[in-house]
Design a protein around this motif. Structure first.
Motif, PDB file in Angstrom:
ATOM      1  N   GLU A 140       0.834  -1.212   0.000  1.00  0.00           N
ATOM      2  CA  GLU A 140       0.000   0.000   0.000  1.00  0.00           C
ATOM      3  C   GLU A 140       0.866   1.258   0.000  1.00  0.00           C
ATOM      4  OE1 GLU A 140      -3.627   1.916  -0.289  1.00  0.00           O
ATOM      5  OE2 GLU A 140      -3.182  -0.227  -0.407  1.00  0.00           O
ATOM      6  N   LEU A 141       1.988   1.220   0.730  1.00  0.00           N
ATOM      7  CA  LEU A 141       2.911   2.356   0.730  1.00  0.00           C
ATOM      8  C   LEU A 141       3.466   2.581  -0.670  1.00  0.00           C
ATOM      9  CD1 LEU A 141       4.512   4.555   2.189  1.00  0.00           C
ATOM     10  CD2 LEU A 141       6.215   2.812   2.788  1.00  0.00           C
ATOM     11  N   ALA A 142       3.832   1.494  -1.357  1.00  0.00           N
ATOM     12  CA  ALA A 142       4.331   1.622  -2.728  1.00  0.00           C
ATOM     13  C   ALA A 142       3.268   2.226  -3.633  1.00  0.00           C
ATOM     14  CB  ALA A 142       4.772   0.254  -3.252  1.00  0.00           C
ATOM     15  N   ASP A 143       2.017   1.808  -3.462  1.00  0.00           N
ATOM     16  CA  ASP A 143       0.931   2.376  -4.260  1.00  0.00           C
ATOM     17  C   ASP A 143       0.760   3.868  -3.976  1.00  0.00           C
ATOM     18  OD1 ASP A 143       0.343   0.027  -5.564  1.00  0.00           O
ATOM     19  OD2 ASP A 143      -1.334  -0.516  -4.269  1.00  0.00           O
ATOM     20  N   LEU A 144       0.801   4.235  -2.682  1.00  0.00           N
ATOM     21  CA  LEU A 144       0.629   5.638  -2.302  1.00  0.00           C
ATOM     22  C   LEU A 144       1.755   6.492  -2.868  1.00  0.00           C
ATOM     23  CD1 LEU A 144      -0.797   7.873  -0.687  1.00  0.00           C
ATOM     24  CD2 LEU A 144       0.555   7.171   1.310  1.00  0.00           C
ATOM     25  N   VAL A 145       2.986   6.023  -2.737  1.00  0.00           N
ATOM     26  CA  VAL A 145       4.128   6.782  -3.267  1.00  0.00           C
ATOM     27  C   VAL A 145       4.005   6.918  -4.779  1.00  0.00           C
ATOM     28  CG1 VAL A 145       6.632   6.754  -3.597  1.00  0.00           C
ATOM     29  CG2 VAL A 145       5.665   6.189  -1.364  1.00  0.00           C
ATOM     30  N   GLY A 146       3.586   5.834  -5.447  1.00  0.00           N
ATOM     31  CA  GLY A 146       3.409   5.899  -6.890  1.00  0.00           C
ATOM     32  C   GLY A 146       2.357   6.912  -7.292  1.00  0.00           C
ATOM     33  N   PRO A 175       4.596   3.705 -14.702  1.00  0.00           N
ATOM     34  CA  PRO A 175       4.139   3.848 -13.309  1.00  0.00           C
ATOM     35  C   PRO A 175       3.924   2.517 -12.601  1.00  0.00           C
ATOM     36  CG  PRO A 175       3.021   5.442 -14.695  1.00  0.00           C
ATOM     37  CD  PRO A 175       3.807   4.568 -15.621  1.00  0.00           C
ATOM     38  N   GLY A 176       3.317   1.553 -13.277  1.00  0.00           N
ATOM     39  CA  GLY A 176       3.100   0.247 -12.649  1.00  0.00           C
ATOM     40  C   GLY A 176       4.401  -0.478 -12.352  1.00  0.00           C
ATOM     41  N   GLU A 177       5.367  -0.361 -13.246  1.00  0.00           N
ATOM     42  CA  GLU A 177       6.672  -0.988 -13.012  1.00  0.00           C
ATOM     43  C   GLU A 177       7.360  -0.362 -11.804  1.00  0.00           C
ATOM     44  OE1 GLU A 177       8.472  -2.318 -17.276  1.00  0.00           O
ATOM     45  OE2 GLU A 177       8.192  -0.163 -16.991  1.00  0.00           O
TER      46      GLU A 177
END
Length: 200
Positions: A85-91, A174-176
């Motif tokens: 979730e942190l990775a998603d938020l940062v992205g 972005p997904g990568e």
């Protein structure tokens, strides 16, 4: 000063900063692009530096009312789920704020007040990541990693510089970028056997 005037100036500043960089952008050009006088710009924002700060804060916040609102996304998640979730938020934030991050970083080299703002924004990012980690038990962390070191590690990985290097310079989609961050955070911070089914 009316909100729409401030917003028009923010939009104009974004275009001018992106096209010319912070040092070469003038308040005269920003005001002209927004269709207002320089005096109106000063009444609305006070200075070019405040416009840059306003632009970055707007990009960072997105639809959230405050940075604290983002913390609610992590309620009830296991350690691994929290890092994904942190990775998603940062992205998500990076997609909105990458240009602002770069402008702020570059402007900090020529303006000591912006440098102080940039340092404060980085410390704020550290505090928010510490909030994400505060419910992760020490037993879920990689061997020998203290809770403080875990936060410091995540803060470094989830940085504007990581996004700049991978997305802008190496062409990651972005997904990568999000997948890289989730894998890297998990490998660097969590013990191999910290299961995804242990909720906080």
């Amino acid at each position: 000063m009316r909100r729409d005037t401030r917003n028009r100036l923010l939009e104009a500043a974004e275009g001018e900063f992106t096209a010319h960089g912070y040092p070469r952008t003038t308040v005269t050009r920003i005001a002209a692009s927004a269709g207002v006088s320089v005096q109106t710009l000063y009444l609305a924002w006070g200075s070019k530096r405040e416009l840059l700060r306003g632009y970055l804060e707007s990009a960072l916040a997105g639809d959230a009312a405050s940075p604290e609102d983002a913390i609610t996304r992590f309620t009830g998640l296991s350690p691994r789920e929290r890092l994904v979730e942190l990775a998603d938020l940062v992205g998500e934030i990076a997609e909105r704020a990458a240009t602002g991050w770069r402008l702020y970083r570059d402007a900090s080299a020529v303006d000591p007040d912006i440098a102080a703002d940039w340092d404060e924004l980085q410390l704020l990012r550290h505090r928010l990541i510490a909030r994400v980690f505060e419910d992760i038990p020490a037993t879920a962390l990689a061997d020998g990693l203290t809770p403080k070191a875990a936060v410091d590690t995540a803060w470094t990985i989830a940085s504007p510089d990581s996004h700049d290097l991978l997305v802008r310079r190496l062409g990651y989609a972005p997904g990568e970028f999000r997948d890289w961050m989730a894998r890297t955070l998990t490998a660097a911070v969590l013990a191999p056997d910290s299961g995804a089914d242990t909720t906080m």
